[in-house]
Design a protein around this motif. Structure first.
Motif, PDB file in Angstrom:
ATOM      1  N   PRO A  49      36.637  38.087   9.629  1.00 51.72           N
ATOM      2  CA  PRO A  49      37.543  37.031   9.149  1.00 51.72           C
ATOM      3  C   PRO A  49      39.005  37.473   9.124  1.00 51.72           C
ATOM      4  O   PRO A  49      39.885  36.715   9.488  1.00 51.72           O
ATOM      5  N   ASP A  50      39.283  38.690   8.665  1.00 52.62           N
ATOM      6  CA  ASP A  50      40.658  39.148   8.574  1.00 52.62           C
ATOM      7  C   ASP A  50      40.659  40.675   8.600  1.00 52.62           C
ATOM      8  O   ASP A  50      40.675  41.312   7.554  1.00 52.62           O
ATOM      9  N   PRO A  51      40.615  41.246   9.807  1.00 49.70           N
ATOM     10  CA  PRO A  51      40.609  42.702   9.924  1.00 49.70           C
ATOM     11  C   PRO A  51      41.845  43.318   9.278  1.00 49.70           C
ATOM     12  O   PRO A  51      42.919  42.723   9.257  1.00 49.70           O
ATOM     13  N   GLY A  52      41.656  44.534   8.742  1.00 52.16           N
ATOM     14  CA  GLY A  52      42.763  45.204   8.069  1.00 52.16           C
ATOM     15  C   GLY A  52      42.933  44.779   6.628  1.00 52.16           C
ATOM     16  O   GLY A  52      43.944  45.101   6.008  1.00 52.16           O
ATOM     17  N   SER A  53      41.944  44.065   6.079  1.00 50.90           N
ATOM     18  CA  SER A  53      42.017  43.626   4.689  1.00 50.90           C
ATOM     19  C   SER A  53      40.727  43.998   3.965  1.00 50.90           C
ATOM     20  O   SER A  53      39.750  44.421   4.579  1.00 50.90           O
ATOM     21  N   HIS A  54      40.738  43.833   2.664  1.00 52.09           N
ATOM     22  CA  HIS A  54      39.534  44.097   1.865  1.00 52.09           C
ATOM     23  C   HIS A  54      39.568  43.237   0.614  1.00 52.09           C
ATOM     24  O   HIS A  54      40.581  42.616   0.286  1.00 52.09           O
ATOM     25  N   TRP A  55      38.421  43.221  -0.089  1.00 50.09           N
ATOM     26  CA  TRP A  55      38.343  42.471  -1.341  1.00 50.09           C
ATOM     27  C   TRP A  55      38.899  43.327  -2.476  1.00 50.09           C
ATOM     28  O   TRP A  55      38.577  44.506  -2.605  1.00 50.09           O
ATOM     29  N   VAL A  56      39.723  42.706  -3.310  1.00 57.59           N
ATOM     30  CA  VAL A  56      40.307  43.372  -4.468  1.00 57.59           C
ATOM     31  C   VAL A  56      40.169  42.453  -5.676  1.00 57.59           C
ATOM     32  O   VAL A  56      40.478  41.253  -5.587  1.00 57.59           O
ATOM     33  N   ASN A  57      39.714  43.011  -6.784  1.00 52.18           N
ATOM     34  CA  ASN A  57      39.726  42.230  -8.017  1.00 52.18           C
ATOM     35  C   ASN A  57      41.170  41.930  -8.394  1.00 52.18           C
ATOM     36  O   ASN A  57      42.019  42.830  -8.400  1.00 52.18           O
ATOM     37  N   THR A  58      41.435  40.694  -8.715  1.00 51.01           N
ATOM     38  CA  THR A  58      42.781  40.295  -9.124  1.00 51.01           C
ATOM     39  C   THR A  58      42.832  39.844 -10.576  1.00 51.01           C
ATOM     40  O   THR A  58      43.907  39.748 -11.162  1.00 51.01           O
ATOM     41  N   TRP A  59      41.662  39.559 -11.139  1.00 54.37           N
ATOM     42  CA  TRP A  59      41.545  39.223 -12.572  1.00 54.37           C
ATOM     43  C   TRP A  59      40.159  39.615 -13.046  1.00 54.37           C
ATOM     44  O   TRP A  59      39.179  39.484 -12.293  1.00 54.37           O
ATOM     45  N   THR A  60      40.083  40.098 -14.285  1.00 51.17           N
ATOM     46  CA  THR A  60      38.793  40.393 -14.909  1.00 51.17           C
ATOM     47  C   THR A  60      38.825  39.992 -16.373  1.00 51.17           C
ATOM     48  O   THR A  60      39.883  39.957 -17.005  1.00 51.17           O
ATOM     49  N   GLY A  61      37.649  39.689 -16.902  1.00 54.26           N
ATOM     50  CA  GLY A  61      37.466  39.462 -18.330  1.00 54.26           C
ATOM     51  C   GLY A  61      36.195  40.168 -18.748  1.00 54.26           C
ATOM     52  O   GLY A  61      35.104  39.797 -18.320  1.00 54.26           O
ATOM     53  N   MET A  62      36.298  41.211 -19.541  1.00 52.60           N
ATOM     54  CA  MET A  62      35.147  42.024 -19.902  1.00 52.60           C
ATOM     55  C   MET A  62      34.047  41.184 -20.529  1.00 52.60           C
ATOM     56  O   MET A  62      34.248  40.533 -21.551  1.00 52.60           O
ATOM     57  N   PRO A  63      32.837  41.152 -19.944  1.00 53.81           N
ATOM     58  CA  PRO A  63      31.744  40.349 -20.510  1.00 53.81           C
ATOM     59  C   PRO A  63      31.294  40.882 -21.870  1.00 53.81           C
ATOM     60  O   PRO A  63      31.172  42.094 -22.069  1.00 53.81           O
ATOM     61  N   GLN A  64      31.038  39.965 -22.779  1.00 59.41           N
ATOM     62  CA  GLN A  64      30.545  40.302 -24.110  1.00 59.41           C
ATOM     63  C   GLN A  64      29.457  39.299 -24.515  1.00 59.41           C
ATOM     64  O   GLN A  64      29.417  38.177 -24.005  1.00 59.41           O
ATOM     65  N   LEU A  65      28.630  39.699 -25.465  1.00 55.02           N
ATOM     66  CA  LEU A  65      27.710  38.757 -26.097  1.00 55.02           C
ATOM     67  C   LEU A  65      28.496  37.928 -27.103  1.00 55.02           C
ATOM     68  O   LEU A  65      29.188  38.469 -27.965  1.00 55.02           O
ATOM     69  N   THR A  66      28.426  36.617 -26.979  1.00 57.79           N
ATOM     70  CA  THR A  66      29.199  35.721 -27.838  1.00 57.79           C
ATOM     71  C   THR A  66      28.659  35.739 -29.261  1.00 57.79           C
ATOM     72  O   THR A  66      27.475  35.468 -29.502  1.00 57.79           O
ATOM     73  N   GLU A  67      29.519  36.038 -30.218  1.00 57.87           N
ATOM     74  CA  GLU A  67      29.133  35.983 -31.627  1.00 57.87           C
ATOM     75  C   GLU A  67      28.977  34.514 -32.048  1.00 57.87           C
ATOM     76  O   GLU A  67      29.607  33.625 -31.458  1.00 57.87           O
ATOM     77  N   PRO A  68      28.164  34.250 -33.079  1.00 53.05           N
ATOM     78  CA  PRO A  68      27.960  32.852 -33.503  1.00 53.05           C
ATOM     79  C   PRO A  68      29.254  32.094 -33.749  1.00 53.05           C
ATOM     80  O   PRO A  68      29.386  30.930 -33.370  1.00 53.05           O
ATOM     81  N   GLY A  69      30.240  32.748 -34.346  1.00 55.19           N
ATOM     82  CA  GLY A  69      31.491  32.069 -34.647  1.00 55.19           C
ATOM     83  C   GLY A  69      32.342  31.769 -33.432  1.00 55.19           C
ATOM     84  O   GLY A  69      33.299  30.992 -33.529  1.00 55.19           O
ATOM     85  N   ASN A  70      32.010  32.376 -32.282  1.00 53.48           N
ATOM     86  CA  ASN A  70      32.781  32.146 -31.061  1.00 53.48           C
ATOM     87  C   ASN A  70      32.047  31.288 -30.044  1.00 53.48           C
ATOM     88  O   ASN A  70      32.540  31.104 -28.922  1.00 53.48           O
ATOM     89  N   LEU A  71      30.865  30.763 -30.406  1.00 51.13           N
ATOM     90  CA  LEU A  71      30.156  29.851 -29.516  1.00 51.13           C
ATOM     91  C   LEU A  71      30.927  28.540 -29.386  1.00 51.13           C
ATOM     92  O   LEU A  71      31.730  28.190 -30.269  1.00 51.13           O
ATOM     93  N   PRO A  72      30.737  27.792 -28.303  1.00 51.95           N
ATOM     94  CA  PRO A  72      31.420  26.497 -28.162  1.00 51.95           C
ATOM     95  C   PRO A  72      31.100  25.583 -29.338  1.00 51.95           C
ATOM     96  O   PRO A  72      29.998  25.643 -29.909  1.00 51.95           O
ATOM     97  N   PRO A  73      32.040  24.721 -29.720  1.00 50.13           N
ATOM     98  CA  PRO A  73      31.793  23.814 -30.843  1.00 50.13           C
ATOM     99  C   PRO A  73      30.745  22.757 -30.487  1.00 50.13           C
ATOM    100  O   PRO A  73      30.459  22.523 -29.309  1.00 50.13           O
ATOM    101  N   ALA A  74      30.189  22.115 -31.507  1.00 51.06           N
ATOM    102  CA  ALA A  74      29.290  20.981 -31.280  1.00 51.06           C
ATOM    103  C   ALA A  74      30.075  19.882 -30.561  1.00 51.06           C
ATOM    104  O   ALA A  74      31.274  19.722 -30.798  1.00 51.06           O
TER     105      ALA A  74
END
Length: 440
Positions: free
Chosen positions: A44-69
């Motif tokens: 697709p595009d020689p001379g290039s590679h995949w690079v992470n540009t953003w990350t968010g460290m995965p965590q187990l969601t605590e009860p207080g941080n779960l989506p609201p009802a």
């Protein structure tokens, strides 16, 4: 009698031909297996590679941080829910792909559909998108996918122009939702996300939808970038995750450090990956797994990482007993852990830069007798020592109170004498030398 000339039976002759053909086909197949993936990756595009540009460290969601009802029920979460999130990328490209994580799920996570777009006004936390910028996301050519328990799923590449420092809108819909409450997230997003029932992945505006300041499910954005483009990952706790920074302001210290890199021609193609979480520790699990347990997942397996900044250890000292014996042990163990991090990163040709730990006088970690402070000073002396890290970043020196070095400067902290305000995070960002990121 004159002997008759020998004749090879027809069946044997045919068998020999078939065998020869099979060998040719097999050899061709082996050649394809050896050469094919490499050629396919480069095509697709020689001379290039995949690079992470953003990350968010995965965590187990605590009860207080779960989506609201109603987005969290008694036994499921995000059922019939569209989730719209914005993230800030640090290097650009013309193709991107997403990673969704089910690292902490107890059940498979079905994703029904997903899209990417540019947020209205280029703003973090925007509920609307730029008209005409929306693109569908597929997974192995299909609109939907299922993320297995404990796994992640990488999307197909999407043709999408991104510039360094741009915000990206990622919208996902899950019809079934996750059929338990073990949800993977990054609660310390400092960025507003939106939730609404039904499939609204192609809507231009979700104004009026429920909103929370957390990220869910999304763990990475990658871009196809020139071969020279590389990334620096940061291991940290709440000081790197940005507690005390501005919601939707992108002014954590890694954000402000990235702004410095981007402003310089010799470092403008370096991605900054924030792999931090509030409450995280080097030695023991806290909010998220300990650093030694998550190093492979969060750094060594990320695309394009050439450097690592280690800025973590205050929570280990602050949660250990305030006795000389306990603090001697935790300081010893932290130093041994730093050595392990360096060894493991060097095995992947990643340079490791150590950052000194900040003072916490006046915070709950302050034991009054200075036992924990003595451990911090001992650890910092080792970090500053010659030959331990590939370079040293002396954060302690730039934010401590010159009149009372066991405390932060009052004008740089948020009031708890542990976390910094945006100006304090700016001081950290300004203390990172750019020279080590230009060599090699």
């Amino acid at each position: 009698m004159k002997p008759k000339p020998s004749r090879t039976p027809l069946a044997a002759l045919l068998g020999t031909c078939v065998l020869a053909l099979a060998l040719v086909v097999t050899a061709g197949a082996l050649t394809a297996l050896v050469r094919g993936p490499r050629q396919a990756a480069a095509h697709p595009d020689p001379g290039s590679h995949w690079v992470n540009t953003w990350t968010g460290m995965p965590q187990l969601t605590e009860p207080g941080n779960l989506p609201p009802a109603p987005f969290t029920g008694e036994r499921s979460v995000l059922a019939d829910t569209t989730l719209c999130q914005t993230v800030r990328v640090t290097v650009g490209g013309h193709r991107l792909r997403l990673r969704f994580s089910n690292a902490y799920g107890d059940t498979p996570l079905p994703l029904t559909s997903a899209t990417v777009a540019l947020p209205e006004g280029g703003r973090a936390g925007a509920a609307a998108i730029v008209p005409g910028s929306l693109r569908p996301v597929t997974f192995s050519g299909r609109a939907s996918t299922v993320v297995p328990v404990g796994a992640q799923v990488v999307s197909d590449p999407v043709d999408f122009a991104l510039t360094a420092g741009a915000d990206l809108t990622v919208t996902a819909y899950t019809a079934q939702g996750q059929p338990d409450l073990a949800l993977t997230s990054h609660p310390g997003s400092r960025t507003t996300s939106y939730l609404v029932n039904g499939d609204h992945t192609r809507d231009a505006d979700l104004t009026g939808a429920a909103h929370v300041d957390h990220w869910y499910l999304l763990s990475d954005v990658e871009v196809r970038a020139p071969a020279r483009t590389r990334a620096v990952a940061v291991l940290g706790d709440s000081l790197t995750d940005g507690r005390g920074s501005t919601t939707n302001g992108n002014d954590r210290w890694p954000d402000q450090f990235f702004d410095r890199l981007r402003s310089r021609p010799d470092t403008s193609d370096i991605a900054v990956l924030n792999q931090a979480a509030g409450g995280n520790r080097v030695l023991d699990d806290g909010l998220g797994p300990n650093v030694l347990a998550r190093l492979d997942r969060d750094v060594l397996s990320r695309s394009g990482v050439s450097w690592l900044i280690v800025f973590e250890g205050v929570n280990d000292i602050g949660t250990a007993a305030a006795t000389p014996q306990a603090q001697q042990a935790v300081a010893d163990d932290l130093i041994a852990a730093y050595r392990q991090i360096v060894v493991r990163a060097h095995a992947q040709d990643i340079r490791v830069y150590g950052a000194t730990l900040l003072p916490f006088g006046g915070n709950a970690y302050d034991d009054g007798a200075g036992v924990r402070e003595a451990a911090r000073q001992r650890v910092n002396a080792w970090i500053r020592g010659h030959g331990h890290f590939d370079a040293v970043i002396d954060f302690d020196r730039v934010v401590r109170d010159p009149a009372d070095p066991a405390r932060l400067r009052a004008d740089l902290q948020v009031g708890d004498w542990l976390h910094l305000n945006p100006a304090g995070y700016g001081a950290l960002a300004g203390a990172v030398p750019t020279g080590p990121f230009t060599a090699g």
